[in-house]
Design an enzyme around this catalytic site. Structure first.
Site, mmCIF file in Angstrom:
data_model
loop_
_atom_site.group_PDB
_atom_site.id
_atom_site.type_symbol
_atom_site.label_atom_id
_atom_site.label_comp_id
_atom_site.label_asym_id
_atom_site.label_seq_id
_atom_site.Cartn_x
_atom_site.Cartn_y
_atom_site.Cartn_z
ATOM 1 N N SER A 1 -45.425 -54.170 2.679
ATOM 2 C CA SER A 1 -45.768 -52.936 3.603
ATOM 3 C C SER A 1 -45.334 -51.276 2.998
ATOM 4 C CB SER A 1 -44.504 -53.053 4.708
ATOM 5 O OG SER A 1 -44.894 -54.306 5.398
ATOM 6 N N HIS B 1 -41.680 -48.432 9.521
ATOM 7 C CA HIS B 1 -40.647 -49.466 9.434
ATOM 8 C C HIS B 1 -40.140 -49.815 7.901
ATOM 9 C CE1 HIS B 1 -43.875 -52.621 8.303
ATOM 10 N NE2 HIS B 1 -42.980 -52.899 7.641
ATOM 11 N N ASP C 1 -46.753 -46.398 12.948
ATOM 12 C CA ASP C 1 -46.105 -46.969 11.960
ATOM 13 C C ASP C 1 -46.332 -46.497 10.621
ATOM 14 O OD1 ASP C 1 -44.288 -48.678 10.469
ATOM 15 O OD2 ASP C 1 -45.389 -50.458 10.647
#
Length: 366
Positions: free
Chosen positions: A218, A102, A133
């Site tokens: 992230s 992402h 992911d």
């Protein structure tokens, strides 16, 4: 969001710790009350005052934190696309960097800023695997002093272990937060909307941590005090009462062993050839019952030679149970499949033309 299973709990100790324990023991042995009871003189050899022992233990823990930051932070980078930024971890000296799917989104080229400074470096996408992911990008011209991170065996991660989260939260480059491992073996479904980020994937075996995870963290590193990456932070939990607001102290990281398995395949083959995750081989959509409540998932398409096709499932069937777990939504089907491995046999219950049927399917690979 949670569901019990015999082998896991499911959802949407370091050397320094030993030093602390030793310091507490030393403080207890040298307390004023103990000295008075034994009649030992206050200047007895090898006797340490409580305050000094606690200070020494605190200094040791602080030194362990600082040593980990010095050793690992140079391996954590900032990744910038045309529309967003996130973090990544240097995987090898060839310029491969692992991050979240992402974070890369639909981009194929990136600017990478090293924690050690200097001008941003160009990078390109090798491959992305949204189901877990994860993605790998590669620096076009990697510098000679690139420092790869060391990835731990995440099967040895334990609850209570001290960890540091390293990344670029809210664009604040090379930031570090600390916490502990709060839980392991979590299964969490990511948001798929712009505000929440994520790929919409349901990811198993996540490490839960109390270290702060914010937008921009992230793809960074969750690190133990042995200077090893135990996971890649991927999302923070949200509190329904706060709307899209993050629930403090609840973040999740993809375990390092899964990161290594996926990254190694992407680097070697340019794609994931064996995810280790089970698949039924169907495209589905949610359906509701007469009371407008979720009532199963309708099969829209069946993959040729996939597990469902071989078991006799076909478009129009509505799956209501897999392996004894009730299936009411697409997410519940994905979660149920995380309990199994490719090659396992599983009972699938479904309705066809109003009649309930069951078949045994040998699961394929996602």
């Amino acid at each position: 969001m949670s569901r019990s299973h015999p082998s896991r709990t499911r959802l949407l100790l370091s050397g320094a710790a030993g030093v602390c324990a030793a310091a507490l023991l030393a403080a207890g042995c040298s307390s004023d009350s103990d000295s008075g009871a034994s009649g030992a003189p206050t200047d007895a050899p090898n006797q340490v005052a409580p305050a000094a022992a606690a200070s020494n233990g605190g200094d040791a823990l602080q030194s362990a934190y600082q040593d980990t930051v010095r050793n690992v932070l140079p391996s954590v980078v900032q990744i910038t696309t045309k529309s967003d930024l996130g973090s990544g971890v240097v995987y090898d000296d060839k310029g491969d960097i692992v991050t979240n799917a992402h974070v890369v989104g639909n981009a194929t080229t990136f600017q990478v800023s090293l924690a050690t400074g200097g001008s941003p470096l160009a990078a390109r996408l090798i491959s992305s695997f949204p189901a877990n992911d994860l993605a790998v990008i590669r620096l076009t011209s990697p510098p000679g002093d690139l420092k790869p991170a060391k990835f731990a065996d995440s099967s040895k991660v334990s609850v209570g272990q001290i960890v540091l989260a390293m990344g670029n939260p809210l664009g604040l480059s090379s930031s570090v937060t600390q916490g502990i491992v709060s839980a392991t073996d979590r299964t969490v479904s990511e948001s798929s909307d712009e505000s929440g980020g994520g790929t919409g994937a349901t990811i198993p075996d996540l490490v839960q941590t109390s270290a702060a995870i914010n937008p921009g963290n992230s793809g960074g590193a969750l690190v133990d005090l042995d200077n090893e990456v135990i996971g890649i932070p991927t999302l923070a939990a949200t509190d329904p009462q706060l709307g899209s607001g993050a629930a403090p102290g609840i973040g999740f990281a993809i375990p390092s062993s899964a990161v290594k398995r996926i990254a190694d395949q992407i680097i070697k083959h340019g794609k994931v050839t064996d995810s280790g995750r089970a698949a039924l081989g169907v495209t589905v959509r949610g359906v509701v019952g007469q009371n407008f409540q979720p009532a199963g998932v309708a099969v829209v398409a069946v993959a040729k030679n996939g597990a469902a096709a071989k078991a006799g499932l076909r478009a129009g069937d509505v799956i209501t149970e897999v392996g004894g777990d009730p299936i009411t939504t697409v997410q519940s089907l994905t979660e149920a499949l995380t309990d199994f491995k490719p090659g396992q046999k599983v009972k699938v219950t479904f309705t066809r033309n109003g009649a309930t049927r069951s078949v045994e399917a040998t699961l394929g690979s996602l």
